[in-house]
Design a protein around this motif. Structure first.
Motif, mmCIF file in Angstrom:
data_model
loop_
_atom_site.group_PDB
_atom_site.id
_atom_site.type_symbol
_atom_site.label_atom_id
_atom_site.label_comp_id
_atom_site.label_asym_id
_atom_site.label_seq_id
_atom_site.Cartn_x
_atom_site.Cartn_y
_atom_site.Cartn_z
ATOM 1 N N SER A 156 31.348 45.045 47.217
ATOM 2 C CA SER A 156 30.259 45.934 46.833
ATOM 3 C C SER A 156 30.314 46.241 45.334
ATOM 4 O O SER A 156 29.452 46.923 44.809
ATOM 5 C CB SER A 156 30.359 47.237 47.637
ATOM 6 N N LEU A 157 31.332 45.721 44.656
ATOM 7 C CA LEU A 157 31.520 45.956 43.221
ATOM 8 C C LEU A 157 31.482 44.640 42.460
ATOM 9 O O LEU A 157 31.807 43.586 43.007
ATOM 10 C CB LEU A 157 32.874 46.640 42.972
ATOM 11 N N GLU A 158 31.136 44.706 41.193
ATOM 12 C CA GLU A 158 31.178 43.524 40.340
ATOM 13 C C GLU A 158 32.626 43.227 39.962
ATOM 14 O O GLU A 158 33.394 44.157 39.689
ATOM 15 C CB GLU A 158 30.350 43.748 39.066
ATOM 16 N N PRO A 159 33.021 41.946 39.957
ATOM 17 C CA PRO A 159 34.398 41.622 39.560
ATOM 18 C C PRO A 159 34.641 41.955 38.092
ATOM 19 O O PRO A 159 33.718 41.920 37.276
ATOM 20 C CB PRO A 159 34.508 40.120 39.811
ATOM 21 N N LYS A 160 35.915 42.294 37.789
ATOM 22 C CA LYS A 160 36.322 42.593 36.422
ATOM 23 C C LYS A 160 37.279 41.515 35.954
ATOM 24 O O LYS A 160 37.978 40.899 36.747
ATOM 25 C CB LYS A 160 36.996 43.961 36.360
ATOM 26 N N LYS A 161 37.355 41.319 34.665
ATOM 27 C CA LYS A 161 38.185 40.264 34.071
ATOM 28 C C LYS A 161 39.665 40.406 34.436
ATOM 29 O O LYS A 161 40.354 39.433 34.640
ATOM 30 C CB LYS A 161 38.003 40.279 32.551
ATOM 31 N N ASN A 162 40.171 41.620 34.534
ATOM 32 C CA ASN A 162 41.608 41.828 34.743
ATOM 33 C C ASN A 162 42.025 41.874 36.214
ATOM 34 O O ASN A 162 43.162 42.211 36.516
ATOM 35 C CB ASN A 162 42.054 43.113 34.033
ATOM 36 N N GLN A 163 41.141 41.525 37.134
ATOM 37 C CA GLN A 163 41.482 41.557 38.551
ATOM 38 C C GLN A 163 42.154 40.253 38.988
ATOM 39 O O GLN A 163 42.135 39.262 38.263
ATOM 40 C CB GLN A 163 40.230 41.818 39.386
ATOM 41 N N TYR A 164 42.734 40.286 40.197
ATOM 42 C CA TYR A 164 43.485 39.139 40.713
ATOM 43 C C TYR A 164 42.965 38.714 42.082
ATOM 44 O O TYR A 164 42.556 39.552 42.883
ATOM 45 C CB TYR A 164 44.976 39.506 40.843
ATOM 46 N N ALA A 165 43.003 37.422 42.320
ATOM 47 C CA ALA A 165 42.762 36.873 43.657
ATOM 48 C C ALA A 165 44.131 36.828 44.345
ATOM 49 O O ALA A 165 45.065 36.229 43.810
ATOM 50 C CB ALA A 165 42.158 35.473 43.565
#
Length: 136
Positions: free
Chosen positions: A15-24
């Motif tokens: 429900s949120l836009e992904p951010k650059k510093n996130q991880y899969a």
């Protein structure tokens, strides 16, 4: 094998836009890390994602011949440059019996379905070969 594209199935869309510093996040035993695992990780890396590789802390047995710390070191050694740059993080987590989520999660839940050539790779067969070669 890493250049093969896996089918990407999104089971839940964030429900949120992904951010650059996130991880899969990838959770597994990686007993041992093999080309199929590496091809799976490559799919997310090709999408520009950072990876969090979580090693389940299970009991040592025939299916889990390596201590989690050995698995962690093996993965970190395989991906030294990406670990040092922060693109890949590796951690040991408690052994889990399920992955659960509630409604409105702030992340995607994605399955990568491998092509046939990769799906046929078997850690069980790799461990059997390692035992025959005296590596286990």
């Amino acid at each position: 094998m890493e250049n093969l594209n896996w089918e990407k199935i999104v089971h839940v869309k964030s429900s949120l836009e992904p951010k650059k510093n996130q991880y899969a996040m990838f959770v597994g035993r990686f007993q041992p890390l093999h080309e199929s695992h590496q091809a799976l990780f490559q799919q997310a890396l090709n999408e520009g994602k950072n990876l969090l590789i979580c090693i389940r802390d299970g009991q040592i047995n025939e299916k889990n011949p390596f201590f989690p710390q050995e698995v962690k070191k093996n993965i970190e050694d395989t991906y030294t440059l990406l670990v040092n740059s922060g693109i890949i993080k590796v951690m040991i987590i408690p052994d889990i019996e399920s992955v659960n989520f509630g409604r409105g999660v702030g992340y995607d839940i994605v399955e990568y379905a491998p092509p046939t050539e990769i799906a046929e790779v078997s850690a069980t067969k790799i461990r059997e070969q390692m035992r025959k070669e005296g590596k286990l």
